[in-house]
Write a protein that holds these residues in place. Structure first.
Motif, PDB file in Angstrom:
ATOM      1  N   ALA A 604       0.831  -1.195   0.000  1.00 14.85           N
ATOM      2  CA  ALA A 604       0.000   0.000   0.000  1.00 14.85           C
ATOM      3  C   ALA A 604       0.866   1.245   0.000  1.00 14.85           C
ATOM      4  O   ALA A 604       1.953   1.270   0.589  1.00 14.85           O
ATOM      5  CB  ALA A 604      -0.923  -0.014   1.214  1.00 14.85           C
ATOM      6  N   GLY A 605       0.377   2.303  -0.652  1.00 10.98           N
ATOM      7  CA  GLY A 605       1.077   3.586  -0.650  1.00 10.98           C
ATOM      8  C   GLY A 605       1.499   4.010  -2.038  1.00 10.98           C
ATOM      9  O   GLY A 605       1.195   3.349  -3.048  1.00 10.98           O
ATOM     10  N   GLN A 606       2.232   5.138  -2.106  1.00 14.01           N
ATOM     11  CA  GLN A 606       2.643   5.705  -3.383  1.00 14.01           C
ATOM     12  C   GLN A 606       3.999   6.365  -3.251  1.00 14.01           C
ATOM     13  O   GLN A 606       4.444   6.710  -2.142  1.00 14.01           O
ATOM     14  CB  GLN A 606       1.607   6.736  -3.850  1.00 14.01           C
ATOM     15  N   ASP A 607       4.656   6.543  -4.396  1.00 12.39           N
ATOM     16  CA  ASP A 607       5.960   7.194  -4.392  1.00 12.39           C
ATOM     17  C   ASP A 607       5.795   8.709  -4.501  1.00 12.39           C
ATOM     18  O   ASP A 607       4.675   9.239  -4.497  1.00 12.39           O
ATOM     19  CB  ASP A 607       6.843   6.633  -5.508  1.00 12.39           C
ATOM     20  N   ALA A 608       6.914   9.402  -4.607  1.00 15.58           N
ATOM     21  CA  ALA A 608       6.869  10.864  -4.648  1.00 15.58           C
ATOM     22  C   ALA A 608       6.134  11.386  -5.866  1.00 15.58           C
ATOM     23  O   ALA A 608       5.601  12.510  -5.847  1.00 15.58           O
ATOM     24  CB  ALA A 608       8.296  11.421  -4.617  1.00 15.58           C
ATOM     25  N   ALA A 609       6.058  10.617  -6.932  1.00 11.39           N
ATOM     26  CA  ALA A 609       5.357  11.031  -8.142  1.00 11.39           C
ATOM     27  C   ALA A 609       3.877  10.690  -8.092  1.00 11.39           C
ATOM     28  O   ALA A 609       3.155  10.945  -9.065  1.00 11.39           O
ATOM     29  CB  ALA A 609       6.006  10.372  -9.363  1.00 11.39           C
ATOM     30  N   GLY A 610       3.407  10.076  -6.983  1.00 13.58           N
ATOM     31  CA  GLY A 610       1.996   9.744  -6.868  1.00 13.58           C
ATOM     32  C   GLY A 610       1.613   8.417  -7.471  1.00 13.58           C
ATOM     33  O   GLY A 610       0.414   8.104  -7.559  1.00 13.58           O
ATOM     34  N   GLN A 611       2.610   7.613  -7.881  1.00  9.85           N
ATOM     35  CA  GLN A 611       2.324   6.307  -8.467  1.00  9.85           C
ATOM     36  C   GLN A 611       2.259   5.241  -7.372  1.00  9.85           C
ATOM     37  O   GLN A 611       3.078   5.243  -6.457  1.00  9.85           O
ATOM     38  CB  GLN A 611       3.395   5.929  -9.486  1.00  9.85           C
ATOM     39  N   PRO A 612       1.271   4.329  -7.452  1.00  9.75           N
ATOM     40  CA  PRO A 612       1.187   3.282  -6.416  1.00  9.75           C
ATOM     41  C   PRO A 612       2.409   2.377  -6.438  1.00  9.75           C
ATOM     42  O   PRO A 612       3.018   2.148  -7.495  1.00  9.75           O
ATOM     43  CB  PRO A 612      -0.091   2.524  -6.785  1.00  9.75           C
ATOM     44  N   PHE A 613       2.758   1.881  -5.258  1.00  7.00           N
ATOM     45  CA  PHE A 613       3.894   0.979  -5.158  1.00  7.00           C
ATOM     46  C   PHE A 613       3.598  -0.327  -5.883  1.00  7.00           C
ATOM     47  O   PHE A 613       2.491  -0.864  -5.799  1.00  7.00           O
ATOM     48  CB  PHE A 613       4.219   0.677  -3.695  1.00  7.00           C
ATOM     49  N   ALA A 614       4.615  -0.838  -6.564  1.00 13.05           N
ATOM     50  CA  ALA A 614       4.477  -2.146  -7.203  1.00 13.05           C
ATOM     51  C   ALA A 614       4.485  -3.240  -6.142  1.00 13.05           C
ATOM     52  O   ALA A 614       5.091  -3.084  -5.074  1.00 13.05           O
ATOM     53  CB  ALA A 614       5.625  -2.369  -8.193  1.00 13.05           C
ATOM     54  N   VAL A 648      11.589  -4.133  -3.141  1.00 13.08           N
ATOM     55  CA  VAL A 648      11.657  -3.846  -1.713  1.00 13.08           C
ATOM     56  C   VAL A 648      11.491  -2.339  -1.505  1.00 13.08           C
ATOM     57  O   VAL A 648      12.117  -1.530  -2.181  1.00 13.08           O
ATOM     58  CB  VAL A 648      13.003  -4.314  -1.132  1.00 13.08           C
ATOM     59  N   LEU A 649      10.627  -1.962  -0.546  1.00 11.75           N
ATOM     60  CA  LEU A 649      10.436  -0.552  -0.232  1.00 11.75           C
ATOM     61  C   LEU A 649      11.721   0.027   0.366  1.00 11.75           C
ATOM     62  O   LEU A 649      12.243  -0.486   1.356  1.00 11.75           O
ATOM     63  CB  LEU A 649       9.278  -0.377   0.751  1.00 11.75           C
ATOM     64  N   THR A 650      12.221   1.106  -0.242  1.00 12.34           N
ATOM     65  CA  THR A 650      13.479   1.712   0.174  1.00 12.34           C
ATOM     66  C   THR A 650      13.326   3.220   0.164  1.00 12.34           C
ATOM     67  O   THR A 650      12.628   3.778  -0.699  1.00 12.34           O
ATOM     68  CB  THR A 650      14.618   1.309  -0.774  1.00 12.34           C
ATOM     69  N   ALA A 651      13.953   3.891   1.117  1.00 12.68           N
ATOM     70  CA  ALA A 651      13.884   5.347   1.201  1.00 12.68           C
ATOM     71  C   ALA A 651      14.369   5.990  -0.093  1.00 12.68           C
ATOM     72  O   ALA A 651      15.414   5.608  -0.651  1.00 12.68           O
ATOM     73  CB  ALA A 651      14.706   5.850   2.382  1.00 12.68           C
ATOM     74  N   ASP A 652      13.617   6.967  -0.577  1.00 12.43           N
ATOM     75  CA  ASP A 652      13.953   7.691  -1.797  1.00 12.43           C
ATOM     76  C   ASP A 652      15.054   8.709  -1.479  1.00 12.43           C
ATOM     77  O   ASP A 652      14.836   9.633  -0.682  1.00 12.43           O
ATOM     78  CB  ASP A 652      12.706   8.399  -2.320  1.00 12.43           C
ATOM     79  N   PRO A 653      16.255   8.574  -2.061  1.00 14.25           N
ATOM     80  CA  PRO A 653      17.338   9.508  -1.730  1.00 14.25           C
ATOM     81  C   PRO A 653      17.089  10.924  -2.226  1.00 14.25           C
ATOM     82  O   PRO A 653      17.744  11.865  -1.765  1.00 14.25           O
ATOM     83  CB  PRO A 653      18.568   8.876  -2.408  1.00 14.25           C
ATOM     84  N   GLN A 654      16.131  11.099  -3.149  1.00 17.71           N
ATOM     85  CA  GLN A 654      15.870  12.416  -3.722  1.00 17.71           C
ATOM     86  C   GLN A 654      14.721  13.152  -3.043  1.00 17.71           C
ATOM     87  O   GLN A 654      14.557  14.356  -3.232  1.00 17.71           O
ATOM     88  CB  GLN A 654      15.549  12.265  -5.226  1.00 17.71           C
ATOM     89  N   HIS A 655      13.890  12.422  -2.282  1.00 20.18           N
ATOM     90  CA  HIS A 655      12.721  13.051  -1.671  1.00 20.18           C
ATOM     91  C   HIS A 655      12.587  12.570  -0.227  1.00 20.18           C
ATOM     92  O   HIS A 655      12.608  11.366   0.037  1.00 20.18           O
ATOM     93  CB  HIS A 655      11.439  12.706  -2.452  1.00 20.18           C
ATOM     94  N   ALA A 656      12.461  13.514   0.701  1.00 18.83           N
ATOM     95  CA  ALA A 656      12.319  13.174   2.113  1.00 18.83           C
ATOM     96  C   ALA A 656      10.974  12.506   2.367  1.00 18.83           C
ATOM     97  O   ALA A 656       9.949  12.865   1.752  1.00 18.83           O
ATOM     98  CB  ALA A 656      12.452  14.444   2.965  1.00 18.83           C
ATOM     99  N   ASN A 657      10.985  11.530   3.253  1.00 13.35           N
ATOM    100  CA  ASN A 657       9.765  10.814   3.672  1.00 13.35           C
ATOM    101  C   ASN A 657       9.045  10.148   2.498  1.00 13.35           C
ATOM    102  O   ASN A 657       7.824  10.000   2.507  1.00 13.35           O
ATOM    103  CB  ASN A 657       8.796  11.759   4.388  1.00 13.35           C
ATOM    104  N   ASN A 695      21.822  -6.495   0.076  1.00 15.94           N
ATOM    105  CA  ASN A 695      21.117  -5.789  -0.999  1.00 15.94           C
ATOM    106  C   ASN A 695      21.792  -6.140  -2.318  1.00 15.94           C
ATOM    107  O   ASN A 695      22.914  -5.698  -2.592  1.00 15.94           O
ATOM    108  CB  ASN A 695      21.193  -4.271  -0.786  1.00 15.94           C
ATOM    109  N   THR A 696      21.143  -6.921  -3.122  1.00 11.54           N
ATOM    110  CA  THR A 696      21.712  -7.267  -4.428  1.00 11.54           C
ATOM    111  C   THR A 696      21.423  -6.189  -5.470  1.00 11.54           C
ATOM    112  O   THR A 696      22.067  -6.149  -6.518  1.00 11.54           O
ATOM    113  CB  THR A 696      21.156  -8.610  -4.906  1.00 11.54           C
ATOM    114  N   ARG A 697      20.453  -5.335  -5.182  1.00  8.98           N
ATOM    115  CA  ARG A 697      20.164  -4.173  -6.034  1.00  8.98           C
ATOM    116  C   ARG A 697      19.593  -3.087  -5.128  1.00  8.98           C
ATOM    117  O   ARG A 697      18.787  -3.369  -4.233  1.00  8.98           O
ATOM    118  CB  ARG A 697      19.174  -4.533  -7.139  1.00  8.98           C
ATOM    119  N   HIS A 698      20.005  -1.826  -5.336  1.00 11.00           N
ATOM    120  CA  HIS A 698      19.553  -0.752  -4.452  1.00 11.00           C
ATOM    121  C   HIS A 698      19.488   0.558  -5.232  1.00 11.00           C
ATOM    122  O   HIS A 698      20.310   0.795  -6.126  1.00 11.00           O
ATOM    123  CB  HIS A 698      20.501  -0.605  -3.248  1.00 11.00           C
ATOM    124  N   VAL A 699      18.521   1.404  -4.861  1.00  9.27           N
ATOM    125  CA  VAL A 699      18.389   2.697  -5.535  1.00  9.27           C
ATOM    126  C   VAL A 699      19.593   3.583  -5.271  1.00  9.27           C
ATOM    127  O   VAL A 699      19.912   4.460  -6.076  1.00  9.27           O
ATOM    128  CB  VAL A 699      17.094   3.410  -5.079  1.00  9.27           C
TER     129      VAL A 699
END
Length: 811
Positions: A604-614, A648-657, A695-699
């Motif tokens: 549940a939830g969305q990213d900074a662009a308003g798109q739902p999480f995959a 995997v849900l991971t903190a966005d380094p470009q946008h706080a929270n 972490n085998t892949r990370h933002v």
């Protein structure tokens, strides 16, 4: 036009009826999908201890899933030797009855009854075996109910079969996946008071991640995936969903056993993290239900009273009732500087009713109610230099967690004919909670600035799982086929408030000052989620080979609306999940296995662009070995696995929270476990887990190859429970050691949590109907913390020494 939910906080009969009819139509329609032949000679592995014939027949009927009837005088005073073999039902009964003059005869409806054999007299004429002159009323053992299968073996640490892994009663040796079971007997011996207590002595589960939480949230990890309490919470095979700050609590005293299936299991359960699921099995009415009253006192002014009462409510024995209840008045280890303690009070009631509708059908009605009044204060201040304190950030007049939850449901088991049976589980549950807390903001000198927050949550959940199970033989192959339809709807309403609070002087903290509850409404959320899952499974026994093939398709829709804004987010997800398991039972008691399975978990939830999480997806490959020494109630298991989780849900380094779903985590590991009776009077629960999660892949490329937070590389535990016997009549002693290795407190792995070694102890005395017990956890009162260093250092104090003295009267 807004959609109309078919069930909400106020039950709507039409919606329930529609769910039930859909499930019933699918199940009945399945009858035409498979050839209806005579029931196969179903072969199962039986573990029956030597002892009275009546007790052996009781356990055999439950393991075999049959109904068996006889007159008590036919078996009175007779003994049997141990039975440990894989046999057809008729062969198993014949071995148990050998030399008794009795034989088992199968009726047209598939049930069995005992009759006297006839001998051969002179000239070959049949000669009846002498019977006792007075026959008592027949005893009927119905071993086909789901809960009866759960109850078998609950008197010890080891069990013969599990329902969780395959949703059919399957011997643990034939389950091609890592599975741990904690029985009622083990919970009582260890004095387990919560789900975290239950999970402490098993591999792959780390329960020391967030310290003591007075709110009753059970934080733990499974196979390197954190916050499993949100994604792996199941009760009687049905998910207990989590939304916002609404989380269903589980009363450990109301559980018969707990089954933890590790790894990707969405082919059976639907939505689940690839770390696994924790399936809690409730106490329900039945033949083996005890009667007991228990009182206890303990550390932190703990006082509790519990009762587990059962009765047969009609002369024919077809209606059985059970009432489980607990009242707790206690504080926690946390207290404010003015002497006010953080409370932990609870009231729990769980009635159930078993109706034997016919010889081939029973219905269990069950309900529960839980009310808790606790504090939310567990945040302790951290000084500017990073040193820890025991100074609580909040205030006793503001910090509180008040929750109330209830559920109603049923479990139906109906044998349709010799080959097919229909099972159905239903539960409608609701909760409401009021959570208020003061949070730390920043420290300047000795002054800690604070803010206030409050969350009012209402959550309802409705689930219906219908299964059609068929068994037949096709040449050399024995099939157990399962067809299922799983429906769930969840609705949540949550109001979130924030406010201001005065600063706290850490040098001279003052508590009890008037602080207004947070009153500025900043979010008014309404979420509705629906899931439809259709699954099929075939367990194929081909000589020594046992195949488990399963697939499930889930479709999930989620709609979240925030009236403050306003805003709305709609998401849809669907996926196939699969399982392929292979066990080789060639050597008695020694079974190697191979498993490949997948997982599916909407987010549940969305990213900074308003798109739902995959959705998150997982894949697992596991090989293992299970060993059960013949004639012993003891099981050794070893598993080697690799799991990967995408999105995997991971903190966005470009946008706080904000968060992104562009990372991948891959745990690899080894799990070892020994569970059961080593020698007469000596029980063991031993576990070791090696978990390498990276972490085998990370933002953030700098975090690739790093380990996720709060995942120890090594963890081990050992619990021994010894009853000396005649030398020390009635006495028992137990002790345990738990080791949790070092783990990281932040994403770049620059801050570590130290390893912890903890000791537990138990002493008991059985005198007739009475049992007196003293359980102590963290015997040496080792004080430790588990910390998170992002965005700032936050530490949680682990449980201090906790002693509980209890007295139980059972009849």
């Amino acid at each position: 036009m807004p959609s109309t939910p078919f069930l909400s906080l106020n039950s709507r009969t039409a919606g329930i009826t529609r769910m039930a009819l859909m499930a019933l139509l699918l199940a009945l329609g399945g009858l035409g999908l498979w050839p209806a032949g005579v029931m196969a000679q179903d072969r199962r592995h039986y573990e029956i201890a030597a002892g009275p014939l009546e007790q052996a027949l009781n356990h055999f009927a439950r393991q075999a899933g049959i109904t068996l009837s006889y007159a008590p005088d036919m078996v009175q005073g007779r003994q049997v030797v141990a039975l440990a073999a894989t046999l057809a039902v008729e062969d198993g009964l014949a071995q148990l009855l050998a030399g008794s003059g009795l034989q088992a005869v199968r009726a047209a409806n598939g049930s069995y009854g005992l009759q006297w054999r006839t001998g051969m007299g002179e000239g070959g004429a049949p000669m009846p075996v002498r019977q006792q002159t007075q026959r008592l009323k027949d005893v009927i053992i119905d071993g086909r109910g789901e809960q009866a299968e759960f109850a078998e073996g609950s008197e010890g640490y080891a069990v013969a079969a599990s329902q969780s892994a395959t949703r059919t009663a399957t011997p643990l040796l034939e389950i091609a996946q890592s599975l741990s079971v904690v029985t009622r007997a083990e919970m009582e011996a260890r004095g387990a008071d919560s789900i975290l207590d239950v999970l402490r002595y098993m591999p792959g589960a780390n329960t020391e991640t967030h310290g003591v939480d007075p709110r009753g949230y059970d934080y733990f990890n499974l196979r390197g995936f954190i916050n499993a309490q949100n994604t792996s919470n199941y009760l009687n095979g049905l998910r207990q969903p989590v939304a916002g700050f609404g989380m269903f609590r589980t009363e450990a005293y109301g559980l018969e056993r707990v089954e933890v299936l590790r790894g990707a299991v969405s082919a059976s359960f639907g939505q689940a993290d690839p770390g696994g699921v924790v399936n809690r099995i409730s106490k329900v009415a039945g033949d083996d239900a005890p009667n007991e009253i228990q009182a206890g006192i303990g550390s932190f002014q703990r006082r509790q009273l519990a009762a587990d009462l059962s009765a047969t409510l009609d002369d024919a024995g077809r209606v059985q009732g059970r009432l489980v209840g607990l009242a707790l008045d206690s504080n926690t280890q946390f207290s404010y500087g003015n002497g006010s303690a953080v409370p932990n009070d609870r009231l729990y009631l769980a009635p159930s009713l078993k109706l034997q509708l016919s010889g081939d059908s029973h219905l269990i009605l069950l309900a529960d109610y839980l009310r808790d009044r606790s504090g939310s204060g567990r945040w302790t201040a951290v000084r500017p230099d990073g040193s820890l304190t025991h100074t609580l950030v909040g205030d006793p007049g503001t910090d509180h967690q008040r929750g109330e939850q209830w559920s109603l449901g049923w479990m139906l088991d109906q044998r349709l004919d010799a080959s097919w049976r229909l099972q159905q589980n239903f539960r409608h549950a609701a909760l409401q909670s009021d959570y208020s807390v003061l949070n730390p903001v920043s420290v300047s000198g000795s002054l800690l600035s604070r803010s206030s927050a409050r969350y009012e949550t209402q959550l309802t959940s409705t689930q219906l799982d219908t299964r059609l199970q068929g068994r037949w033989q096709q040449g050399p192959l024995d099939h157990t086929v399962l067809l299922g339809l799983d429906l769930m709807q969840m609705r949540q309403d949550e109001q979130r408030y924030r406010g201001t609070a005065p600063a706290l002087d850490l040098a001279q903290p003052v508590y009890g000052m008037p602080i207004a509850l947070a009153s500025t409404l900043y979010a008014q959320l309404h979420e509705e989620m629906r899931q439809t899952g259709v699954y099929v499974q075939d367990q194929i026994r081909d000589g020594a080979w046992v195949w488990t093939l399963g697939s499930r398709h889930d479709r999930v829709t989620d709609s979240t609306r925030n009236d403050i804004g306003p805003s709305r987010l709609d998401s849809r997800a669907h996926a196939w999940s699969h399982r392929l398991g292979l066990a080789w039972t060639h050597s008695p008691g020694l079974v190697p296995y191979l498993n490949y399975s997948t997982a599916f978990l909407p987010q549940a939830g969305q990213d900074a662009a308003g798109q739902p999480f995959a959705p998150a997806y997982g894949r697992q490959l596991e090989v293992g070995l299970k060993f059960q020494p013949q004639g012993q109630h003891l099981l050794y298991t070893a598993a080697l696995y690799q799991v990967s989780k995408d999105n995997v849900l991971t903190a966005d380094p470009q946008h706080a929270n904000a968060y992104l779903t562009q990372s991948q985590v891959r745990p690899r590991g080894v799990e070892l476990e020994a569970k059961g009776r080593l020698h007469p009077g000596l029980n063991i629960a031993a576990a070791y887990a090696y978990t390498q999660a990276i972490n085998t892949r990370h933002v953030d490329p700098a975090l690739q190859g790093k380990s996720p937070v709060l995942v120890p590389r090594h963890a081990a535990s050992l619990w021994l429970d010894y009853t000396p016997g005649a030398a020390w009549s009635g006495w028992g002693i137990g002790g345990g050691v738990r080791y949790v290795g070092r783990n990281y407190a932040n994403a770049d792995n620059s801050v570590r949590n130290a390893a912890v070694l903890l000791l537990d102890a138990m002493l008991r005395l059985d005198q007739g109907h009475w049992r007196y017990a003293l359980n102590i956890s963290n015997l040496t009162n080792r004080q430790s913390t588990s910390c998170l260093a992002e965005p700032t250092l936050t530490c949680f104090w682990a449980e201090e020494r906790m002693a509980l003295l209890s007295a139980r009267y059972r009849w």
